[in-house]
Design a protein around this motif. Structure first.
Motif, short mmCIF file in Angstrom:
data_model
loop_
_atom_site.label_atom_id
_atom_site.label_comp_id
_atom_site.label_asym_id
_atom_site.label_seq_id
_atom_site.Cartn_x
_atom_site.Cartn_y
_atom_site.Cartn_z
N GLN A 131 -1.31 0.25 -17.38
CA GLN A 131 -0.52 1.04 -18.55
C GLN A 131 0.27 2.24 -17.72
OE1 GLN A 131 -3.84 0.72 -18.23
NE2 GLN A 131 -4.96 2.53 -18.37
N GLU A 132 0.00 2.71 -16.50
CA GLU A 132 0.75 3.59 -15.75
C GLU A 132 1.48 2.81 -14.93
OE1 GLU A 132 -2.16 5.95 -13.27
OE2 GLU A 132 -3.54 5.80 -14.75
N ALA A 133 1.65 1.70 -14.69
CA ALA A 133 2.56 0.82 -13.81
C ALA A 133 3.90 0.92 -14.26
CB ALA A 133 2.09 -0.31 -13.56
N LYS A 134 4.16 1.01 -15.59
CA LYS A 134 5.51 1.03 -16.15
C LYS A 134 6.26 -0.36 -15.64
CE LYS A 134 5.53 5.81 -17.44
NZ LYS A 134 4.32 6.59 -16.79
N LEU A 135 5.71 -1.43 -15.59
CA LEU A 135 6.43 -2.60 -15.26
C LEU A 135 7.78 -2.65 -15.98
CD1 LEU A 135 3.79 -5.11 -14.73
CD2 LEU A 135 4.72 -3.79 -13.06
N PRO A 136 8.86 -2.98 -15.39
CA PRO A 136 10.17 -3.14 -16.20
C PRO A 136 10.14 -4.23 -17.36
CG PRO A 136 10.57 -2.98 -13.64
CD PRO A 136 9.26 -3.22 -14.00
N THR A 137 9.52 -5.27 -17.14
CA THR A 137 9.35 -6.20 -17.87
C THR A 137 7.92 -6.75 -18.17
OG1 THR A 137 11.47 -7.31 -16.98
CG2 THR A 137 10.06 -8.92 -18.41
N PRO A 138 7.41 -6.67 -19.37
CA PRO A 138 5.73 -7.10 -19.70
C PRO A 138 5.78 -8.30 -18.82
CG PRO A 138 6.97 -6.54 -21.79
CD PRO A 138 8.09 -6.67 -20.76
N PRO A 139 4.59 -8.51 -18.19
CA PRO A 139 4.29 -9.64 -17.30
C PRO A 139 3.93 -10.86 -18.15
CG PRO A 139 2.36 -7.93 -17.32
CD PRO A 139 3.46 -7.25 -18.02
N GLU A 140 4.17 -11.95 -17.51
CA GLU A 140 3.80 -13.31 -18.33
C GLU A 140 2.61 -13.51 -18.64
OE1 GLU A 140 7.36 -16.43 -18.03
OE2 GLU A 140 6.10 -16.19 -16.02
N ARG A 141 1.60 -12.94 -18.04
CA ARG A 141 0.12 -13.02 -18.19
C ARG A 141 -0.38 -11.70 -18.32
NH1 ARG A 141 -3.60 -15.78 -13.85
NH2 ARG A 141 -2.70 -17.62 -14.64
N ALA A 142 -1.09 -11.17 -19.50
CA ALA A 142 -1.61 -9.94 -19.59
C ALA A 142 -2.70 -9.58 -18.66
CB ALA A 142 -2.12 -9.82 -21.21
N PRO A 143 -2.49 -8.51 -18.09
CA PRO A 143 -3.67 -8.04 -16.92
C PRO A 143 -4.85 -7.81 -17.58
CG PRO A 143 -1.80 -6.21 -17.25
CD PRO A 143 -1.39 -7.33 -18.00
N LYS A 144 -6.09 -8.03 -16.91
CA LYS A 144 -7.18 -7.64 -17.61
C LYS A 144 -7.69 -6.19 -17.28
CE LYS A 144 -9.24 -12.23 -16.63
NZ LYS A 144 -9.95 -13.33 -15.96
N ASP A 145 -8.57 -5.86 -17.99
CA ASP A 145 -9.11 -4.37 -17.75
C ASP A 145 -9.70 -4.36 -16.46
OD1 ASP A 145 -8.26 -3.65 -20.39
OD2 ASP A 145 -10.38 -3.97 -21.00
N GLY A 146 -9.58 -2.98 -15.81
CA GLY A 146 -9.84 -2.83 -14.55
C GLY A 146 -9.09 -3.46 -13.35
N THR A 147 -7.95 -3.82 -13.49
CA THR A 147 -7.01 -4.39 -12.64
C THR A 147 -6.05 -3.59 -12.23
OG1 THR A 147 -5.70 -5.75 -14.19
CG2 THR A 147 -7.70 -6.61 -13.10
N PHE A 148 -5.35 -3.89 -11.26
CA PHE A 148 -3.93 -2.77 -10.90
C PHE A 148 -2.64 -3.59 -10.93
CE2 PHE A 148 -7.93 -1.29 -9.01
CZ PHE A 148 -7.69 0.29 -9.14
N ALA A 149 -1.70 -2.79 -11.09
CA ALA A 149 -0.43 -3.32 -11.41
C ALA A 149 0.59 -2.65 -10.53
CB ALA A 149 0.12 -3.48 -12.79
N GLY A 150 1.80 -2.88 -10.26
CA GLY A 150 3.09 -2.27 -9.76
C GLY A 150 4.22 -3.06 -9.63
#
Length: 168
Positions: free
Chosen positions: A70-89
């Motif tokens: 939710q903090e990553a502010k990915l420009p495009t929603p990922p094709e696969r929804a991330p699971k809770d407790g994971t990280f993105a960028g």
């Protein structure tokens, strides 16, 4: 009680079967990975924060810092929804690379989205293996000579190494 015991046995069997499907060892990749593995483990990898922009394709591996999805502010929603407790960028590559086939390799497991010209690119090939120090998966993408965004989600750690190299 027997139903619970049966469910427990089936659960263990299914988990073992899934684990057995994952190849193990550096020799189990579908193509040679020495160059990618060297880039992912090089001591001089650039450390980038999520959201950073690169003027050109990095010459070697990078380490991308990741945050909660939710903090990553990915420009495009990922094709696969991330699971809770994971990280993105994500990182943006602004200078157009030479068009062609590139490998994108990760040091650990995560979901990768490559977005170019507003569209998700599909990998033309994928290979992965467990128990290979420094590399977990590698994919081949056909990139146009335009800027692109590399998005990572579903990572278990708050950083990972990435190598984007012309395919050999």
């Amino acid at each position: 009680m027997r139903v619970l015991a049966l469910l427990a046995v089936l659960s263990v069997t299914a988990t073992s079967a899934l684990a057995a499907e994952e190849p193990s060892g550096c020799d189990k990749f579908k193509w040679p990975i020495e160059r990618e593995r060297a880039a992912l483990t090089a001591p001089d990898r650039a450390k980038l924060a999520s959201g950073s922009e690169q003027a050109a394709l990095p010459a070697s591996g990078i380490t991308l810092g990741l945050v909660a999805p939710q903090e990553a502010k990915l420009p495009t929603p990922p094709e696969r929804a991330p699971k809770d407790g994971t990280f993105a960028g994500f990182t943006s590559i602004k200078a157009a690379p030479k068009a062609g086939l590139y490998t994108i390799s990760l040091s650990s497991g995560a979901w990768v989205d490559v977005v170019q010209d507003g569209h998700f690119l599909k990998p033309v090939a994928f290979s992965g293996a467990t128990d290979c120090d420094g590399i977990r998966k590698t994919m081949k993408y056909e990139l146009a000579d335009k800027p692109f965004v590399l998005q990572i989600s579903g990572a278990k750690d708050n950083s990972l190494s990435i190598a984007i190299l012309p395919a050999q």
